[in-house]
Design a protein around this motif. Sequence first.
Motif, PDB file in Angstrom:
ATOM      1  N   PHE A   1      11.170  75.333  17.149  1.00 57.07           N
ATOM      2  CA  PHE A   1      11.849  77.106  17.385  1.00 57.07           C
ATOM      3  C   PHE A   1      11.171  77.523  18.022  1.00 57.07           C
ATOM      4  O   PHE A   1       8.989  77.450  17.338  1.00 57.07           O
ATOM      5  N   GLN A   2      10.952  78.770  18.501  1.00 57.93           N
ATOM      6  CA  GLN A   2      10.608  79.582  18.625  1.00 57.93           C
ATOM      7  C   GLN A   2       9.951  80.529  17.510  1.00 57.93           C
ATOM      8  O   GLN A   2      10.269  80.417  15.730  1.00 57.93           O
ATOM      9  N   GLU A   3       9.047  81.492  17.643  1.00 63.37           N
ATOM     10  CA  GLU A   3       8.489  82.405  16.957  1.00 63.37           C
ATOM     11  C   GLU A   3       9.619  83.712  16.873  1.00 63.37           C
ATOM     12  O   GLU A   3      10.262  83.889  17.761  1.00 63.37           O
ATOM     13  N   PRO A   4       9.715  83.901  15.774  1.00 62.99           N
ATOM     14  CA  PRO A   4       8.829  83.973  14.245  1.00 62.99           C
ATOM     15  C   PRO A   4       9.283  82.573  13.140  1.00 62.99           C
ATOM     16  O   PRO A   4       8.589  81.985  12.494  1.00 62.99           O
ATOM     17  N   ALA A   5      10.686  81.941  13.960  1.00 61.35           N
ATOM     18  CA  ALA A   5      10.930  80.794  12.509  1.00 61.35           C
ATOM     19  C   ALA A   5      10.186  79.842  12.292  1.00 61.35           C
ATOM     20  O   ALA A   5      10.104  79.510  11.653  1.00 61.35           O
ATOM     21  N   VAL A   6       9.561  78.949  13.685  1.00 65.27           N
ATOM     22  CA  VAL A   6       8.412  77.949  13.377  1.00 65.27           C
ATOM     23  C   VAL A   6       7.448  78.146  12.893  1.00 65.27           C
ATOM     24  O   VAL A   6       6.426  77.726  11.919  1.00 65.27           O
ATOM     25  N   ILE A   7       7.008  79.970  12.606  1.00 62.53           N
ATOM     26  CA  ILE A   7       5.916  80.126  11.651  1.00 62.53           C
ATOM     27  C   ILE A   7       6.353  80.263   9.925  1.00 62.53           C
ATOM     28  O   ILE A   7       5.858  80.263   9.213  1.00 62.53           O
TER      29      ILE A   7
END
Length: 174
Positions: free
Chosen positions: A80-86
């Motif tokens: 997933f793209q940030e912010p989800a991946v963080i």
Amino acid sequence: MSNSHIMKSLSILTDDVACAKQLNARNVRILSTGGDRGRGVFAARDFLPGEIVIIGLIERMERTRTTNSFQLDWNVHALFQEPAVIVNHSCDPNLAIVPNRFGAYDFVAIQQISSDAEVTWNYATTEFECVGVSVCLCSSENCQGSAGGFSALTPDHPMLVAGFYAPYLKNARR
């Protein structure tokens, strides 16, 4: 379907993605957790239960499971793209996942979240066997020691009882 209809559909989806990115930028900030967990995602405003905090967007599909991938189906993994991946794991999270129109997951508040609080979710709610958190650092009162995966959750786990887990896991044997 005509080319103009396809182009209009793509334009609407592109606008939707741009809108999702703007909403994410208004709702959260990526900051250092100040500890071993590295970066984390923090609320930029107050949220009530049921509000979407982050709209998940897929960066790319992965051929195999990775420590940062999200499991979308039995053999389907995506970054997933940030912010989800963080967003960090917690055994006592303030977010739950729900499928969204982009083929990813939205992150929804399951309790009141104050501005500047770290937002977290339980990785076991999307991963049948979790490889991302071998040693849990959440420090919650209910810490399980590792994310473990869906297969390790007890049938009375609050996230299971509430139905906050990936749809593909609905008929998984526990």
